[in-house]
Design an enzyme around this catalytic site. Structure first.
Site, mmCIF file in Angstrom:
data_model
loop_
_atom_site.group_PDB
_atom_site.id
_atom_site.type_symbol
_atom_site.label_atom_id
_atom_site.label_comp_id
_atom_site.label_asym_id
_atom_site.label_seq_id
_atom_site.Cartn_x
_atom_site.Cartn_y
_atom_site.Cartn_z
ATOM 1 N N SER A 1 14.996 -4.152 -1.201
ATOM 2 C CA SER A 1 14.164 -3.114 -1.470
ATOM 3 C C SER A 1 14.396 -2.083 -0.571
ATOM 4 O O SER A 1 14.480 -2.050 0.860
ATOM 5 C CB SER A 1 12.772 -3.597 -1.567
ATOM 6 O OG SER A 1 11.919 -2.623 -1.692
ATOM 7 N N GLU B 1 11.712 -0.471 0.138
ATOM 8 C CA GLU B 1 10.572 -0.433 1.252
ATOM 9 C C GLU B 1 10.847 -1.046 2.464
ATOM 10 O O GLU B 1 10.169 -0.843 3.405
ATOM 11 C CB GLU B 1 9.563 -1.543 0.521
ATOM 12 C CG GLU B 1 9.053 -1.133 -1.035
ATOM 13 C CD GLU B 1 8.013 0.288 -0.666
ATOM 14 O OE1 GLU B 1 7.092 0.099 0.326
ATOM 15 O OE2 GLU B 1 8.204 1.075 -1.419
ATOM 16 N N TYR C 1 5.083 -7.040 2.250
ATOM 17 C CA TYR C 1 6.322 -7.184 1.003
ATOM 18 C C TYR C 1 7.456 -6.820 1.839
ATOM 19 O O TYR C 1 8.480 -7.661 1.749
ATOM 20 C CB TYR C 1 5.624 -6.299 0.015
ATOM 21 C CG TYR C 1 6.949 -6.178 -1.040
ATOM 22 C CD1 TYR C 1 7.150 -7.133 -1.755
ATOM 23 C CD2 TYR C 1 7.777 -4.907 -0.861
ATOM 24 C CE1 TYR C 1 8.320 -7.065 -2.766
ATOM 25 C CE2 TYR C 1 8.661 -4.654 -1.652
ATOM 26 C CZ TYR C 1 8.836 -5.838 -2.412
ATOM 27 O OH TYR C 1 10.106 -5.448 -3.535
#
Ligand code: NDP
Ligand code: GDP
Length: 328
Positions: free
Chosen positions: A127, A129, A151
């Protein structure tokens, strides 16, 4: 007939990927975790009209034995590891579960493949992120990582384990550094879908306002249908690798509101309220991906614009609410 196993088949990407693979003649197997609400759990597969074409197999990311049994029994050619606790905001409320499923769960998949099907090709859902607090305007495969949530830290662990199993054991494991991608099947807790659902409710007189957190955050939003094609392309390459998948356009939450409300003939400034309770303990301020490698090596390019994506999502949410109103 090639066989693919998708973990996370009931999620947004799993459903679109299953549809994509079925259309290419694959037998699609999907990992399904037990739920007391099993009647609604395949909702996205049902929405796409493919639930009867996917073989759903009982297992869980945290249960290594279940993964080994499934992979050993069916011997899939391709394995797409999409299952995760995928919502950043929840990862501060459930950090251990996030580490268990999103991080260690990915390692369970790699271990199961190493033990039961070392020749299978694996896709790991990494990801943007993971870039987190970045110092560069654009992010590519060489940009350093700085995760800003449990996460993102769990995804980073999973990413490096995929790289490590590739380098240590020669697994054909590829990692997709996918930037945010949305669709009418996006979970309603994510900001784009929360906005398009809010637009539909306001348009139909079901709500009077939409409460959001940080309107200044910027994301590089694409369409999930485009992004699952990139996953498949990665596994068709002779050699595994890591690829950024992004549109190269960064848009603020506020601008997305403007586009989505305008599609329904509304002015977002009349309805959007900022709620400080919705701000995150640590924010990823802005993301914009550079997908040059994917474009050159995979021949991949996004086909759906942000405006078309927002319009499709608003229309789908209007249709959902209209159908509910009619049924009441
Ligand atoms: P979703 O949240 O829509 O789907 C997550 C899937 O994981 C669901 O099928 C869920 O099952 C399953 N799952 C969760 N926990 C377990 C478990 N313990 N055992 C088995 N299955 C489990 O995610 P998306 O489809 O949006 O994303 C797919 C992947 O890509 C995720 O890993 C996500 O983190 C990653 N990603 C997504 C991006 C995006 O913008 N969408 C961007 C970058 C990466 P259930 O239906 O039962 O809850
Ligand atoms: P993420 O990039 O995976 O965290 O995807 P989200 O859609 O959950 O969030 C994208 C951005 O929108 C983040 O910077 C959030 O802080 C911001 N945001 C602002 N208001 C909201 C909100 O009400 N819900 C969510 N989910 N995000 C919001």
């Amino acid at each position: 007939m090639p066989q693919a196993l998708i973990t996370g088949v009931t999620g947004q990407d799993g459903a679109y990927l299953a549809q994509f693979l079925l259309a290419r003649g694959y037998r699609v197997l999907g990992l399904l975790r037990r739920s007391a609400s099993s009647d609604v759990i395949g909702e996205r597969l049902r929405w796409l009209g493919i639930i009867d074409q996917v073989a759903l197999l009982d297992g869980d990311m945290s249960d290594l034995g279940s993964l080994i049994r499934i992979i050993d029994k069916h011997g899939p050619d391709e394995i797409y590891n999409l299952a995760a606790q995928s919502f950043v905001a929840s990862s501060w409320q459930q950090p251990l579960l996030t580490a268990q499923v999103t991080g260690l769960g990915a390692l369970n998949v790699l271990e199961a493949v190493r033990i039961a099907a070392p020749r299978a090709r694996i896709y790991q859902a990494s990801s943007s992120e993971m870039f987190g607090k970045i110092g560069t305007a654009e992010q590519n495969e060489t940009t350093p990582f700085y995760p800003r949530s449990p996460y993102a830290a769990a995804k980073l662990f999973a990413h490096w384990m995929a790289v490590n199993y590739r380098e240590s054991f020669g697994l054909h494991a590829s990692s997709g550094l996918l930037f945010n991608h949305e669709s009418p099947l996006r979970g309603i807790e994510f900001v784009t879908r929360k906005i398009t659902d809010g637009v539909a409710r306001i348009k139909l007189g079901l709500s009077r306002e939409l409460r959001l957190g940080n309107l200044e955050a910027k994301r590089d939003w694409g369409h999930a249908r485009d992004y699952v094609r990139a996953m498949w392309l990665m596994l068709q390459q002779e050699h595994p690798g890591d690829y950024v998948v992004a549109t190269g356009r960064s848009t603020s939450v506020c601008e997305f509101c403007q586009i989505a409300f305008a599609h329904a003939g509304l002015d977002h400034r009349e309805f959007v309220r900022v709620d400080p309770l919705l701000f995150r303990p640590a924010e990823v301020d802005a993301l914009r991906g550079d997908a040059t490698k994917a474009r050159q090596a995979l021949g991949w390019a996004p086909e759906v614009s942000l405006e078309a994506l927002a319009a499709e999502m608003v229309e789908a949410d209007l249709a959902r609410h209209r159908a509910r109103l009619k049924a009441d």
